[in-house]
Motif scaffolding. Structure first.
Motif, PDB file in Angstrom:
ATOM      1  N   LEU A 176       0.835  -1.206   0.000  1.00 58.50           N
ATOM      2  CA  LEU A 176       0.000   0.000   0.000  1.00 58.50           C
ATOM      3  C   LEU A 176       0.865   1.249   0.000  1.00 58.50           C
ATOM      4  O   LEU A 176       0.576   2.217  -0.708  1.00 58.50           O
ATOM      5  N   GLN A 177       1.918   1.230   0.805  1.00 58.18           N
ATOM      6  CA  GLN A 177       2.814   2.380   0.906  1.00 58.18           C
ATOM      7  C   GLN A 177       3.537   2.619  -0.422  1.00 58.18           C
ATOM      8  O   GLN A 177       3.779   3.759  -0.804  1.00 58.18           O
ATOM      9  N   GLU A 178       3.858   1.559  -1.126  1.00 61.94           N
ATOM     10  CA  GLU A 178       4.575   1.671  -2.397  1.00 61.94           C
ATOM     11  C   GLU A 178       3.652   2.055  -3.552  1.00 61.94           C
ATOM     12  O   GLU A 178       4.116   2.476  -4.599  1.00 61.94           O
ATOM     13  N   SER A 179       2.349   1.926  -3.346  1.00 61.46           N
ATOM     14  CA  SER A 179       1.386   2.219  -4.399  1.00 61.46           C
ATOM     15  C   SER A 179       1.206   3.727  -4.566  1.00 61.46           C
ATOM     16  O   SER A 179       0.885   4.422  -3.601  1.00 61.46           O
ATOM     17  N   PRO A 180       1.391   4.238  -5.789  1.00 63.47           N
ATOM     18  CA  PRO A 180       1.222   5.682  -6.004  1.00 63.47           C
ATOM     19  C   PRO A 180      -0.222   6.146  -5.765  1.00 63.47           C
ATOM     20  O   PRO A 180      -0.453   7.276  -5.394  1.00 63.47           O
ATOM     21  N   GLU A 181      -1.193   5.249  -5.963  1.00 65.38           N
ATOM     22  CA  GLU A 181      -2.599   5.602  -5.776  1.00 65.38           C
ATOM     23  C   GLU A 181      -3.042   5.453  -4.321  1.00 65.38           C
ATOM     24  O   GLU A 181      -4.152   5.828  -3.977  1.00 65.38           O
ATOM     25  N   GLY A 182      -2.204   4.838  -3.481  1.00 64.70           N
ATOM     26  CA  GLY A 182      -2.584   4.592  -2.100  1.00 64.70           C
ATOM     27  C   GLY A 182      -3.634   3.499  -1.971  1.00 64.70           C
ATOM     28  O   GLY A 182      -4.379   3.441  -0.997  1.00 64.70           O
ATOM     29  N   ALA A 183      -3.689   2.623  -2.990  1.00 64.40           N
ATOM     30  CA  ALA A 183      -4.662   1.531  -2.986  1.00 64.40           C
ATOM     31  C   ALA A 183      -4.049   0.321  -3.674  1.00 64.40           C
ATOM     32  O   ALA A 183      -3.179   0.460  -4.532  1.00 64.40           O
ATOM     33  N   VAL A 184      -4.493  -0.872  -3.273  1.00 61.18           N
ATOM     34  CA  VAL A 184      -4.041  -2.098  -3.930  1.00 61.18           C
ATOM     35  C   VAL A 184      -5.231  -3.014  -4.148  1.00 61.18           C
ATOM     36  O   VAL A 184      -6.194  -2.981  -3.384  1.00 61.18           O
ATOM     37  N   GLU A 185      -5.146  -3.795  -5.196  1.00 59.88           N
ATOM     38  CA  GLU A 185      -6.129  -4.841  -5.450  1.00 59.88           C
ATOM     39  C   GLU A 185      -5.394  -6.163  -5.377  1.00 59.88           C
ATOM     40  O   GLU A 185      -4.365  -6.334  -6.029  1.00 59.88           O
ATOM     41  N   ILE A 186      -5.920  -7.051  -4.566  1.00 58.85           N
ATOM     42  CA  ILE A 186      -5.276  -8.347  -4.392  1.00 58.85           C
ATOM     43  C   ILE A 186      -6.275  -9.459  -4.664  1.00 58.85           C
ATOM     44  O   ILE A 186      -7.475  -9.279  -4.519  1.00 58.85           O
ATOM     45  N   GLN A 187      -5.759 -10.580  -5.063  1.00 60.96           N
ATOM     46  CA  GLN A 187      -6.549 -11.793  -5.212  1.00 60.96           C
ATOM     47  C   GLN A 187      -6.341 -12.605  -3.940  1.00 60.96           C
ATOM     48  O   GLN A 187      -5.204 -12.903  -3.568  1.00 60.96           O
ATOM     49  N   ARG A 188      -7.421 -12.919  -3.259  1.00 59.93           N
ATOM     50  CA  ARG A 188      -7.341 -13.637  -1.985  1.00 59.93           C
ATOM     51  C   ARG A 188      -6.558 -14.944  -2.133  1.00 59.93           C
ATOM     52  O   ARG A 188      -5.686 -15.254  -1.334  1.00 59.93           O
ATOM     53  N   ASN A 189      -6.860 -15.722  -3.172  1.00 62.69           N
ATOM     54  CA  ASN A 189      -6.195 -17.015  -3.356  1.00 62.69           C
ATOM     55  C   ASN A 189      -4.709 -16.869  -3.655  1.00 62.69           C
ATOM     56  O   ASN A 189      -3.896 -17.652  -3.174  1.00 62.69           O
ATOM     57  N   ASP A 190      -4.343 -15.857  -4.449  1.00 62.55           N
ATOM     58  CA  ASP A 190      -2.926 -15.624  -4.750  1.00 62.55           C
ATOM     59  C   ASP A 190      -2.152 -15.287  -3.483  1.00 62.55           C
ATOM     60  O   ASP A 190      -1.047 -15.786  -3.260  1.00 62.55           O
ATOM     61  N   LEU A 191      -2.753 -14.448  -2.658  1.00 59.80           N
ATOM     62  CA  LEU A 191      -2.105 -14.062  -1.408  1.00 59.80           C
ATOM     63  C   LEU A 191      -2.008 -15.256  -0.453  1.00 59.80           C
ATOM     64  O   LEU A 191      -0.987 -15.447   0.212  1.00 59.80           O
ATOM     65  N   ALA A 192      -3.051 -16.074  -0.411  1.00 61.92           N
ATOM     66  CA  ALA A 192      -3.037 -17.275   0.434  1.00 61.92           C
ATOM     67  C   ALA A 192      -1.926 -18.227  -0.024  1.00 61.92           C
ATOM     68  O   ALA A 192      -1.212 -18.803   0.803  1.00 61.92           O
ATOM     69  N   ASP A 193      -1.759 -18.384  -1.336  1.00 56.57           N
ATOM     70  CA  ASP A 193      -0.690 -19.233  -1.870  1.00 56.57           C
ATOM     71  C   ASP A 193       0.688 -18.666  -1.496  1.00 56.57           C
ATOM     72  O   ASP A 193       1.590 -19.404  -1.102  1.00 56.57           O
ATOM     73  N   ARG A 194       0.822 -17.362  -1.617  1.00 59.71           N
ATOM     74  CA  ARG A 194       2.105 -16.705  -1.320  1.00 59.71           C
ATOM     75  C   ARG A 194       2.526 -16.915   0.136  1.00 59.71           C
ATOM     76  O   ARG A 194       3.704 -17.092   0.431  1.00 59.71           O
ATOM     77  N   PHE A 195       1.538 -16.905   1.052  1.00 58.59           N
ATOM     78  CA  PHE A 195       1.834 -17.042   2.478  1.00 58.59           C
ATOM     79  C   PHE A 195       1.536 -18.432   3.015  1.00 58.59           C
ATOM     80  O   PHE A 195       1.604 -18.662   4.216  1.00 58.59           O
ATOM     81  N   SER A 196       1.202 -19.357   2.131  1.00 60.27           N
ATOM     82  CA  SER A 196       0.901 -20.740   2.523  1.00 60.27           C
ATOM     83  C   SER A 196      -0.121 -20.789   3.664  1.00 60.27           C
ATOM     84  O   SER A 196       0.130 -21.361   4.733  1.00 60.27           O
ATOM     85  N   CYS A 197      -1.242 -20.148   3.415  1.00 58.24           N
ATOM     86  CA  CYS A 197      -2.304 -20.147   4.414  1.00 58.24           C
ATOM     87  C   CYS A 197      -3.644 -20.296   3.698  1.00 58.24           C
ATOM     88  O   CYS A 197      -3.702 -20.304   2.477  1.00 58.24           O
ATOM     89  N   VAL A 198      -4.697 -20.417   4.453  1.00 54.41           N
ATOM     90  CA  VAL A 198      -6.031 -20.541   3.870  1.00 54.41           C
ATOM     91  C   VAL A 198      -6.595 -19.148   3.593  1.00 54.41           C
ATOM     92  O   VAL A 198      -6.245 -18.191   4.282  1.00 54.41           O
ATOM     93  N   PRO A 199      -7.471 -19.023   2.589  1.00 53.28           N
ATOM     94  CA  PRO A 199      -8.041 -17.709   2.278  1.00 53.28           C
ATOM     95  C   PRO A 199      -8.775 -17.059   3.455  1.00 53.28           C
ATOM     96  O   PRO A 199      -8.801 -15.838   3.573  1.00 53.28           O
TER      97      PRO A 199
END
Length: 153
Positions: free
Chosen positions: A16-39
């Motif tokens: 979020l801090q790195e985003s010039p718009e101050g916003a991010v869109e994430i895919q729940r499943n992609d993030l869960a895969d990245r952190f090896s956790c459940v959605p």
């Protein structure tokens, strides 16, 4: 070692801090895969650590192309802080809303972590051992007075 919730929160705040718009869109499943956790872990972190009281607006779209959009809500300019405080707090404020505002002011570097801890100690249920709604009224008055004093330095 940090737990998964703390790691997720820090990761989301960083992007979020790195985003010039101050916003991010994430895919729940992609993030869960990245952190090896459940959605549902992603849902938990977003619903508890990215609330409006803490300065975030969260929008969710479910389905195949679904996403979660997190946007940082900026505090008004310092000149308007007093009005923002009065509007946010009002005549009564519960402990969660008060702590959310304190968190938002800490994140914006308008108050220090130490000042935030002192504010939280002064407005907690245990310190204000009164029945509702009197407790929320006293909390609002105390919090307004302390914040205005701190921010108008």
């Amino acid at each position: 070692m940090r737990n998964i919730s703390d790691s997720l929160e820090q990761y989301l705040k960083q992007i979020l801090q790195e985003s010039p718009e101050g916003a991010v869109e994430i895919q729940r499943n992609d993030l869960a895969d990245r952190f090896s956790c459940v959605p549902s872990q992603i849902n938990y972190v977003i619903s508890t650590r990215f609330t409006l009281e803490k300065g975030y607006l969260v929008e969710s779209k479910r389905g195949g192309g679904g996403y979660i959009r997190i946007q940082r809500v900026e505090l008004p300019a310092l000149k308007a802080i007093q009005g923002h405080i009065s509007q946010t707090i009002g005549e009564q404020v519960d402990q969660n809303a008060a702590e959310g505002l304190i968190y938002q002011l800490e994140e914006a570097d308008l108050i220090s972590r130490r000042e935030g801890n002192l504010l939280r100690a002064a407005i907690c249920r245990e310190a204000l051992a009164l029945k509702l709604p009197l407790r929320d009224e006293i909390r609002a008055r105390l919090l307004k007075a302390m914040l205005i004093s701190l921010l108008m330095k």
